[in-house]
Scaffold this active site. Structure first.
Site, PDB file in Angstrom:
ATOM      1  N   HIS A 156      -2.432  -2.123  -9.973  1.00 38.19           N
ATOM      2  CA  HIS A 156      -3.397  -1.476  -9.071  1.00 38.19           C
ATOM      3  C   HIS A 156      -4.670  -2.304  -9.046  1.00 38.19           C
ATOM      4  O   HIS A 156      -5.063  -2.878 -10.050  1.00 38.19           O
ATOM      5  CB  HIS A 156      -3.721  -0.046  -9.549  1.00 38.19           C
ATOM      6  CG  HIS A 156      -4.298   0.796  -8.468  1.00 38.19           C
ATOM      7  ND1 HIS A 156      -5.633   0.788  -8.172  1.00 38.19           N
ATOM      8  CD2 HIS A 156      -3.718   1.637  -7.586  1.00 38.19           C
ATOM      9  CE1 HIS A 156      -5.864   1.617  -7.169  1.00 38.19           C
ATOM     10  NE2 HIS A 156      -4.724   2.141  -6.785  1.00 38.19           N
ATOM     11  N   ASP A 185       2.911   5.259  -6.888  1.00 38.00           N
ATOM     12  CA  ASP A 185       4.176   5.090  -6.155  1.00 38.00           C
ATOM     13  C   ASP A 185       5.400   5.020  -7.045  1.00 38.00           C
ATOM     14  O   ASP A 185       6.523   5.046  -6.535  1.00 38.00           O
ATOM     15  CB  ASP A 185       4.105   3.826  -5.295  1.00 38.00           C
ATOM     16  CG  ASP A 185       3.242   4.069  -4.070  1.00 38.00           C
ATOM     17  OD1 ASP A 185       2.138   3.524  -3.999  1.00 38.00           O
ATOM     18  OD2 ASP A 185       3.671   4.863  -3.203  1.00 38.00           O
ATOM     19  N   HIS A 187       0.859  -1.201   0.000  1.00 43.20           N
ATOM     20  CA  HIS A 187       0.000   0.000   0.000  1.00 43.20           C
ATOM     21  C   HIS A 187       0.888   1.242   0.000  1.00 43.20           C
ATOM     22  O   HIS A 187       1.423   1.604  -1.018  1.00 43.20           O
ATOM     23  CB  HIS A 187      -0.947  -0.066   1.205  1.00 43.20           C
ATOM     24  CG  HIS A 187      -1.979   1.026   1.280  1.00 43.20           C
ATOM     25  ND1 HIS A 187      -2.308   1.835   0.240  1.00 43.20           N
ATOM     26  CD2 HIS A 187      -2.767   1.427   2.327  1.00 43.20           C
ATOM     27  CE1 HIS A 187      -3.252   2.689   0.616  1.00 43.20           C
ATOM     28  NE2 HIS A 187      -3.542   2.465   1.877  1.00 43.20           N
TER      29      HIS A 187
HETATM   30  C1  SDX Z   1      -1.263   2.191  -3.501  1.00 39.47           C
HETATM   31  O1  SDX Z   1      -6.017   0.998  -3.307  1.00 39.47           O
HETATM   32  C2  SDX Z   1      -5.483   2.127  -3.577  1.00 39.47           C
HETATM   33  O2  SDX Z   1      -6.119   3.009  -4.094  1.00 39.47           O
HETATM   34  C3  SDX Z   1      -4.038   2.263  -3.178  1.00 39.47           C
HETATM   35  C4  SDX Z   1      -3.355   3.540  -3.600  1.00 39.47           C
HETATM   36  C5  SDX Z   1      -3.907   4.727  -2.867  1.00 39.47           C
HETATM   37  O3  SDX Z   1      -3.794   5.845  -3.379  1.00 39.47           O
HETATM   38  O4  SDX Z   1      -4.360   4.535  -1.702  1.00 39.47           O
HETATM   39  O5  SDX Z   1      -3.479   3.734  -4.987  1.00 39.47           O
HETATM   40  C6  SDX Z   1      -1.864   3.507  -3.210  1.00 39.47           C
HETATM   41  O6  SDX Z   1      -1.275   1.352  -2.651  1.00 39.47           O
HETATM   42  C7  SDX Z   1      -0.702   1.913  -4.854  1.00 39.47           C
HETATM   43  C8  SDX Z   1      -0.137   0.478  -4.973  1.00 39.47           C
HETATM   44  C9  SDX Z   1       1.283   0.464  -4.374  1.00 39.47           C
HETATM   45  N1  SDX Z   1       1.764  -0.928  -4.260  1.00 39.47           N
HETATM   46  C10 SDX Z   1       2.631  -1.414  -5.154  1.00 39.47           C
HETATM   47  O7  SDX Z   1       3.081  -0.784  -6.120  1.00 39.47           O
HETATM   48  C11 SDX Z   1       3.060  -2.849  -4.846  1.00 39.47           C
HETATM   49  C12 SDX Z   1       3.135  -3.629  -6.160  1.00 39.47           C
HETATM   50  N2  SDX Z   1       1.796  -3.784  -6.691  1.00 39.47           N
HETATM   51  C13 SDX Z   1       1.137  -5.043  -6.450  1.00 39.47           C
HETATM   52  O8  SDX Z   1       1.429  -5.636  -5.213  1.00 39.47           O
HETATM   53  C14 SDX Z   1      -0.317  -5.052  -6.854  1.00 39.47           C
HETATM   54  O9  SDX Z   1      -0.409  -4.517  -8.113  1.00 39.47           O
HETATM   55  C15 SDX Z   1      -1.357  -4.381  -5.981  1.00 39.47           C
HETATM   56  C16 SDX Z   1      -1.280  -4.838  -4.570  1.00 39.47           C
HETATM   57  C17 SDX Z   1      -1.185  -2.910  -6.049  1.00 39.47           C
HETATM   58  C18 SDX Z   1      -2.728  -4.759  -6.538  1.00 39.47           C
HETATM   59  O10 SDX Z   1      -2.777  -6.116  -6.480  1.00 39.47           O
HETATM   60  P1  SDX Z   1      -4.093  -6.961  -6.855  1.00 39.47           P
HETATM   61  O11 SDX Z   1      -5.172  -6.110  -7.406  1.00 39.47           O
HETATM   62  O12 SDX Z   1      -4.408  -7.797  -5.677  1.00 39.47           O
HETATM   63  O13 SDX Z   1      -3.562  -7.788  -8.086  1.00 39.47           O
HETATM   64  P2  SDX Z   1      -3.059  -9.262  -7.956  1.00 39.47           P
HETATM   65  O14 SDX Z   1      -2.115  -9.370  -6.805  1.00 39.47           O
HETATM   66  O15 SDX Z   1      -4.249 -10.146  -7.994  1.00 39.47           O
HETATM   67  O16 SDX Z   1      -2.180  -9.453  -9.299  1.00 39.47           O
HETATM   68  C19 SDX Z   1      -2.830  -9.757 -10.529  1.00 39.47           C
HETATM   69  C20 SDX Z   1      -1.729 -10.279 -11.432  1.00 39.47           C
HETATM   70  C21 SDX Z   1      -0.875 -11.359 -10.767  1.00 39.47           C
HETATM   71  O17 SDX Z   1      -0.339 -12.139 -11.816  1.00 39.47           O
HETATM   72  P3  SDX Z   1      -0.610 -13.718 -11.791  1.00 39.47           P
HETATM   73  O18 SDX Z   1      -0.009 -14.174 -10.484  1.00 39.47           O
HETATM   74  O19 SDX Z   1      -2.143 -13.827 -11.843  1.00 39.47           O
HETATM   75  O20 SDX Z   1       0.128 -14.188 -13.023  1.00 39.47           O
HETATM   76  O21 SDX Z   1      -0.813  -9.229 -11.737  1.00 39.47           O
HETATM   77  C22 SDX Z   1       0.463  -9.547 -11.189  1.00 39.47           C
HETATM   78  C23 SDX Z   1       0.246 -10.606 -10.140  1.00 39.47           C
HETATM   79  O22 SDX Z   1       1.408 -11.408  -9.997  1.00 39.47           O
HETATM   80  N3  SDX Z   1       0.964  -8.327 -10.571  1.00 39.47           N
HETATM   81  C24 SDX Z   1       2.233  -7.988 -10.544  1.00 39.47           C
HETATM   82  C25 SDX Z   1       2.267  -6.740  -9.915  1.00 39.47           C
HETATM   83  N4  SDX Z   1       1.024  -6.380  -9.564  1.00 39.47           N
HETATM   84  C26 SDX Z   1       0.218  -7.390  -9.969  1.00 39.47           C
HETATM   85  N5  SDX Z   1       3.341  -8.597 -11.016  1.00 39.47           N
HETATM   86  C27 SDX Z   1       4.510  -7.953 -10.828  1.00 39.47           C
HETATM   87  N6  SDX Z   1       4.617  -6.739 -10.232  1.00 39.47           N
HETATM   88  C28 SDX Z   1       3.519  -6.124  -9.772  1.00 39.47           C
HETATM   89  N7  SDX Z   1       3.630  -4.934  -9.207  1.00 39.47           N
END
Ligand code: SDX
Length: 376
Positions: A261, A312, A222
């Site tokens: 996201h 981010d 997050h």
């Molecule tokens: C913020 O909610 C908000 O609004 C948050 C925010 C705010 O203003 O409050 O916008 C702020 O938290 C932004 C996000 C910051 N976090 C990160 O950058 C961490 C990296 N991102 C991921 O952990 C992920 O994208 C999330 C947590 C942000 C969202 O995850 P989801 O919606 O639960 O997606 P998922 O985990 O189900 O992934 C779907 C697919 C997966 O692939 P498969 O396993 O199905 O093959 O996408 C892949 C994931 O592996 N994936 C990523 C990835 N994000 C998703 N693969 C590599 N790197 C990534 N960053």
């Protein structure tokens, strides 16, 4: 066993509340605060104006803005007993733990501000005004500088930078920070805001709700992602290594911080704006290293995973170029999002409903009780 609807893990796509504060169009990549597009607010507004907008539902007149700015300046000072308490905390502590501890302690000195209900607007203004002071009180001790003065002539953005830097911020830096504070102010039912609303929905007080939110924002999935983006850039080192390092991480199924996201299925509009500020601040420093590295990482992640940048990805490069220590990036996020947290808590108080979802039970049933002497 009673039938329960399909489990929505992570409450994904579950509509858990109505709100007038923020609308995210994940398909179009649009972010709206109380009817205004974030691109207009980031280009033409200030954090103080957005604070008025999120709390009162309309942009302020000049007189209302002047009154709010004066209010913020008055509310920057910490109770001396709390300042002394912060000075006893370990300087090696995670600044998000300091923030959580200080906000929780502040309530002990200001019970009237924490009363649940519309009167919490006083507490909301207090928390937005004082979070930079808490960070400054802690960080300046780490670098052996005197505690921050209230500096009423400074905007919230400039005051935050004054608290975190060992010098006066430039105009460009203050404007970059003001835009970052506007962009991070709210984002509908993100995890930390949802924590705040769950806490408020029990009629607990505003300071407890914000304490819950700070603990939630600390998580790397997050708020903590922007710090880890900078660690990734340090690991990559140079543009020509970006492809190799990123592809190796993806091959190990590691998450690339700053990408993906839960709601945006296209580029996060905040990333678009912060990418431009990363270039502007980099150019002003004659240092586009972070910007160029991030552009290359973007290309690789998009090609390999079809993922887009989120808020981010570029924020850390702006903060780092300004000179903010990496472990203060998430606290800077909190110094902005405390506005959204308080606006949502006030909205929850106005239309209160205890937030209490159910779980699908998948454990055993009707086990016979075995006395301890007969267990092995
Ligand atoms: C913020 O909610 C908000 O609004 C948050 C925010 C705010 O203003 O409050 O916008 C702020 O938290 C932004 C996000 C910051 N976090 C990160 O950058 C961490 C990296 N991102 C991921 O952990 C992920 O994208 C999330 C947590 C942000 C969202 O995850 P989801 O919606 O639960 O997606 P998922 O985990 O189900 O992934 C779907 C697919 C997966 O692939 P498969 O396993 O199905 O093959 O996408 C892949 C994931 O592996 N994936 C990523 C990835 N994000 C998703 N693969 C590599 N790197 C990534 N960053």
């Amino acid at each position: 066993m009673p039938a329960t609807p399909e489990v929505q893990t992570g409450l994904e796509d579950v509509v858990a509340a109505t709100t007038r504060i923020c609308f995210i169009d994940g398909k179009q990549g649009r972010l709206i605060y109380e009817g205004y597009d974030i691109r207009d607010l980031a280009a033409r507004s200030t954090f103080e104006e957005v604070a008025h907008l999120l709390w009162y539902g309309r942009l302020p007149t000049s007189a209302q803005l002047a009154e709010l700015k004066a209010r913020f300046a008055e509310l920057r000072t910490l109770p001396s007993a709390l300042a002394e308490r912060i000075d006893t905390l370990p300087i090696s502590a995670n600044p998000m733990d300091i923030l959580r501890t200080a906000v929780s302690s502040l309530a002990l000195f200001e019970p009237e501000e924490t009363r649940p209900g519309p009167s919490s607007i006083g507490g909301a203004q207090r928390l937005v005004a004082v979070l930079p002071t808490i960070l400054g009180q802690f960080h300046r001790r780490r670098v052996r500088r005197p505690a921050p003065e209230p500096r009423p002539e400074l905007s919230q953005a400039a005051y935050l930078l004054y608290c975190l830097l060992d010098r006066e911020p430039t105009e460009l830096e203050s404007r970059a920070m003001d835009v970052a504070l506007v962009l991070h102010a709210d984002h509908e039912l993100n995890a930390s805001t949802f924590s705040a609303r769950v806490t408020a929905s029990t009629l607990s007080d505003l300071y407890s709700a914000v304490t819950s939110a700070i603990g939630t924002l600390k998580g790397p999935l997050h708020g903590g992602a922007n710090e880890r983006v900078m660690e990734l850039l340090d690991e990559i080192g140079s543009v020509d290594r970006a492809e190799e390092v990123v592809k190796a991480k993806l091959a190990r199924h590691e998450r690339i911080m700053g990408f993906g996201h839960r709601v945006y299925k296209v580029e996060d509009p905040r990333a678009t704006i912060l990418r431009e500020w990363s270039r502007k601040v980099g150019e002003s420093r004659g240092n586009l290293r972070y910007y160029e590295l991030l552009r290359r990482v973007e290309e690789v992640v998009h090609r390999e995973k079809g993922l887009y940048p989120n808020v981010d990805l570029y924020s850390g490069s702006v903060y780092s170029l300004i000179g903010i220590p990496h472990d203060l990036f998430t606290p800077v996020f909190a110094a902005s999002r405390v506005l959204g947290w308080t606006a949502h808590v006030l909205e929850e108080y106005r239309d209160l409903r205890l937030i209490r979802p159910v779980a699908k039970y998948v454990g055993a049933l009707d086990l016979p009780y075995v006395p301890i002497g007969e267990r092995h």
